[in-house]
Scaffold this motif. Structure first.
Motif, mmCIF file in Angstrom:
data_model
loop_
_atom_site.group_PDB
_atom_site.id
_atom_site.type_symbol
_atom_site.label_atom_id
_atom_site.label_comp_id
_atom_site.label_asym_id
_atom_site.label_seq_id
_atom_site.Cartn_x
_atom_site.Cartn_y
_atom_site.Cartn_z
ATOM 1 N N ILE A 1 0.839 -1.205 0.000
ATOM 2 C CA ILE A 1 0.000 0.000 0.000
ATOM 3 C C ILE A 1 0.872 1.251 0.000
ATOM 4 C CG2 ILE A 1 -1.659 1.350 1.342
ATOM 5 C CD1 ILE A 1 -2.868 -1.271 2.310
ATOM 6 N N GLY A 2 1.908 1.261 0.850
ATOM 7 C CA GLY A 2 2.820 2.402 0.877
ATOM 8 C C GLY A 2 3.499 2.613 -0.466
ATOM 9 N N LEU A 3 3.908 1.509 -1.100
ATOM 10 C CA LEU A 3 4.544 1.593 -2.411
ATOM 11 C C LEU A 3 3.575 2.152 -3.447
ATOM 12 C CD1 LEU A 3 6.861 0.913 -4.378
ATOM 13 C CD2 LEU A 3 5.923 -1.396 -4.550
ATOM 14 N N SER A 4 2.346 1.663 -3.443
ATOM 15 C CA SER A 4 1.350 2.115 -4.420
ATOM 16 C C SER A 4 1.051 3.607 -4.262
ATOM 17 C CB SER A 4 0.062 1.309 -4.272
ATOM 18 O OG SER A 4 0.303 -0.077 -4.458
ATOM 19 N N VAL A 5 0.838 4.036 -3.009
ATOM 20 C CA VAL A 5 0.545 5.451 -2.757
ATOM 21 C C VAL A 5 1.725 6.316 -3.179
ATOM 22 C CG1 VAL A 5 0.077 7.168 -0.970
ATOM 23 C CG2 VAL A 5 -1.081 4.956 -0.900
ATOM 24 N N SER A 6 2.946 5.865 -2.866
ATOM 25 C CA SER A 6 4.127 6.662 -3.200
ATOM 26 C C SER A 6 4.298 6.799 -4.708
ATOM 27 C CB SER A 6 5.383 6.034 -2.584
ATOM 28 O OG SER A 6 5.677 4.770 -3.175
ATOM 29 N N LEU A 7 3.982 5.755 -5.458
ATOM 30 C CA LEU A 7 4.085 5.834 -6.916
ATOM 31 C C LEU A 7 3.069 6.823 -7.492
ATOM 32 C CD1 LEU A 7 4.620 2.064 -7.840
ATOM 33 C CD2 LEU A 7 6.307 3.904 -7.962
ATOM 34 N N VAL A 8 1.853 6.773 -6.971
ATOM 35 C CA VAL A 8 0.824 7.712 -7.436
ATOM 36 C C VAL A 8 1.214 9.145 -7.087
ATOM 37 C CG1 VAL A 8 -1.578 8.446 -7.152
ATOM 38 C CG2 VAL A 8 -1.029 6.008 -7.314
ATOM 39 N N VAL A 9 1.619 9.348 -5.837
ATOM 40 C CA VAL A 9 2.011 10.690 -5.388
ATOM 41 C C VAL A 9 3.246 11.164 -6.144
ATOM 42 C CG1 VAL A 9 2.897 12.005 -3.425
ATOM 43 C CG2 VAL A 9 0.985 10.427 -3.112
ATOM 44 N N GLY A 10 4.209 10.265 -6.325
ATOM 45 C CA GLY A 10 5.432 10.644 -7.023
ATOM 46 C C GLY A 10 5.182 11.058 -8.460
ATOM 47 N N LEU A 11 4.373 10.299 -9.167
ATOM 48 C CA LEU A 11 4.066 10.632 -10.554
ATOM 49 C C LEU A 11 3.364 11.982 -10.665
ATOM 50 C CD1 LEU A 11 2.862 7.173 -11.916
ATOM 51 C CD2 LEU A 11 4.892 8.431 -12.643
ATOM 52 N N PHE B 1 12.055 7.721 -4.348
ATOM 53 C CA PHE B 1 10.967 8.201 -3.495
ATOM 54 C C PHE B 1 10.098 7.035 -3.044
ATOM 55 C CE2 PHE B 1 6.598 9.879 -3.024
ATOM 56 C CZ PHE B 1 6.824 10.786 -1.985
ATOM 57 N N ALA B 2 9.803 6.118 -3.958
ATOM 58 C CA ALA B 2 8.981 4.959 -3.628
ATOM 59 C C ALA B 2 9.693 4.038 -2.642
ATOM 60 C CB ALA B 2 8.621 4.192 -4.901
ATOM 61 N N LEU B 3 10.986 3.820 -2.843
ATOM 62 C CA LEU B 3 11.753 2.983 -1.921
ATOM 63 C C LEU B 3 11.779 3.593 -0.525
ATOM 64 C CD1 LEU B 3 13.642 0.599 -1.329
ATOM 65 C CD2 LEU B 3 15.536 1.995 -2.181
ATOM 66 N N SER B 4 12.062 4.895 -0.447
ATOM 67 C CA SER B 4 12.084 5.588 0.841
ATOM 68 C C SER B 4 10.724 5.517 1.530
ATOM 69 C CB SER B 4 12.488 7.049 0.618
ATOM 70 O OG SER B 4 12.338 7.809 1.797
ATOM 71 N N ALA B 5 9.656 5.765 0.784
ATOM 72 C CA ALA B 5 8.304 5.757 1.362
ATOM 73 C C ALA B 5 7.904 4.368 1.843
ATOM 74 C CB ALA B 5 7.301 6.267 0.331
ATOM 75 N N THR B 6 8.311 3.336 1.115
ATOM 76 C CA THR B 6 7.969 1.967 1.514
ATOM 77 C C THR B 6 8.630 1.603 2.834
ATOM 78 O OG1 THR B 6 7.754 1.319 -0.811
ATOM 79 C CG2 THR B 6 8.015 -0.447 0.801
ATOM 80 N N ILE B 7 9.888 1.997 3.012
ATOM 81 C CA ILE B 7 10.585 1.731 4.275
ATOM 82 C C ILE B 7 9.909 2.481 5.414
ATOM 83 C CG2 ILE B 7 12.755 2.035 5.529
ATOM 84 C CD1 ILE B 7 14.196 1.675 2.836
ATOM 85 N N ILE B 8 9.543 3.734 5.174
ATOM 86 C CA ILE B 8 8.859 4.530 6.197
ATOM 87 C C ILE B 8 7.518 3.891 6.564
ATOM 88 C CG2 ILE B 8 7.714 6.750 6.606
ATOM 89 C CD1 ILE B 8 9.986 8.029 4.921
ATOM 90 N N THR B 9 6.801 3.379 5.559
ATOM 91 C CA THR B 9 5.531 2.692 5.814
ATOM 92 C C THR B 9 5.741 1.475 6.707
ATOM 93 O OG1 THR B 9 4.713 3.386 3.635
ATOM 94 C CG2 THR B 9 3.535 1.603 4.735
ATOM 95 N N LEU B 10 6.802 0.722 6.469
ATOM 96 C CA LEU B 10 7.098 -0.452 7.283
ATOM 97 C C LEU B 10 7.440 -0.075 8.715
ATOM 98 C CD1 LEU B 10 9.104 -2.745 4.837
ATOM 99 C CD2 LEU B 10 6.918 -3.260 5.948
ATOM 100 N N VAL B 11 8.104 1.056 8.908
ATOM 101 C CA VAL B 11 8.393 1.509 10.280
ATOM 102 C C VAL B 11 7.081 1.733 11.031
ATOM 103 C CG1 VAL B 11 9.410 3.331 11.696
ATOM 104 C CG2 VAL B 11 10.599 2.551 9.646
#
Length: 309
Positions: free
Chosen positions: A91-101, A202-212
């Motif tokens: 979910i974090g990855l998906s949101v970050s991709l949408v936001v990033g684009l 951005f997606a990689l960073s956001a995914t790690i933050i989501t996991l935290v």
């Protein structure tokens, strides 16, 4: 791997081993303190992974942190815990991709404003959904996880984040990111796929933050938007990374240790004024060490070496 390169590797294993062993001898308060410190160290390191080289100042940290925490709160009773973490990451990855684009074409103050607005938008959306759809404003999390179990997960995630950072700095991706941070137009003319590079990191960073956020969620028995979408999380992460040096691998951790301990002391002794004090500290950091403590120490070391010669 030669003898010289083995020494840092063995030293790192020793440090990780000691940190993993610590909860077995610390009391509950000590373990909780170590847990919080490791969480913020991971947040700051993940934040700097993207924002350090590109110089995009993001205040959206708490948006992804909260998404991870709320995913666990919603799904923990229906799915196995490991699968919940996987879903949270997706979910974090998906949101970050949408936001990033949609937003990584912005720069400077416009990106800062949007990232702060994104965090508030997510918080208000979750609040509206809980009140109007589920008829509640919070959720309970009942998982058989002790503080030390959460800490070990965060420690593993921090180690993984550092390993990714080490790999990145030895790859062409890092050079591309630094080029983007220096001048996007020049980087694009040099053949760098600016949009794809920024989006991937951005997606990689956001995914790690989501996991935290997902890993820390069981620490709170009760979760609501004001807890997991607290803007202080974004600002503390930013200040920690800048204090140590967002452009250095170890900078965010160097900044996280003193600032987290200071935050704990201020929130306990000055609960109504600690945010004002933290704001003053942030201003002081920007003026005194704009490039971080590690960069400042490197400059002083090079100056002394030059004077000695």
């Amino acid at each position: 791997m030669g003898p010289l390169s083995m020494k840092p590797f063995l030293f790192g294993l020793l440090v990780i081993g000691l940190l993993a062993w610590a909860p077995l001898v610390l009391n509950d308060y000590g373990t909780g303190l170590l847990l919080g410190l490791t969480g913020y160290a991971t947040l700051a390191t993940a934040w700097a992974m993207f924002s350090g080289p590109t110089r995009y100042v993001s205040l959206a940290t708490v948006a992804f942190f909260g998404i991870g925490a709320y995913t666990v709160a919603v799904l923990s009773e229906t799915l196995p815990y490991p699968l919940v973490l996987v879903v949270a990451a997706l979910i974090g990855l998906s949101v970050s991709l949408v936001v990033g684009l949609a937003t990584l074409r912005l720069a400077g103050v416009y990106f800062v404003i949007f990232s702060f607005g994104l965090a508030e938008l997510v918080r208000q959306t979750v609040t509206w959904y809980e009140v109007n759809v589920t008829g509640t404003l919070g959720r309970y999390i009942f998982l058989p996880l002790e503080a030390r179990h959460i800490y070990w997960q965060l420690l593993a995630l921090l180690v993984l984040t550092l390993l990714i950072g080490i790999y990145m700095r030895k790859s062409r991706i890092w050079l591309a990111l630094v080029a983007v941070g220096d001048d996007e137009v020049a980087a694009r003319h040099a053949g760098v796929d600016v949009t794809r590079t920024k989006l991937a990191l951005f997606a990689l960073s956001a995914t790690i933050i989501t996991l935290v956020g997902a890993i820390q969620a069981p620490r709170w028995t009760y979760v609501e938007p004001t807890i997991v979408f607290n803007p202080t999380i974004s600002f503390l992460t930013l200040v920690m990374a800048l204090l140590g040096g967002a452009g250095k691998l170890w900078g965010p951790i160097v900044g996280a240790i003193p600032l987290f301990l200071l935050f704990e002391w201020l929130s306990a002794n000055f609960p109504n004024h600690y945010s004002i004090i933290l704001g003053g500290i942030f201003i002081l950091i920007v003026f005194a060490v704009p490039n971080g403590i590690l960069a400042r120490l490197e400059t002083l070391g090079q100056r002394r070496k030059g004077e000695a010669q």
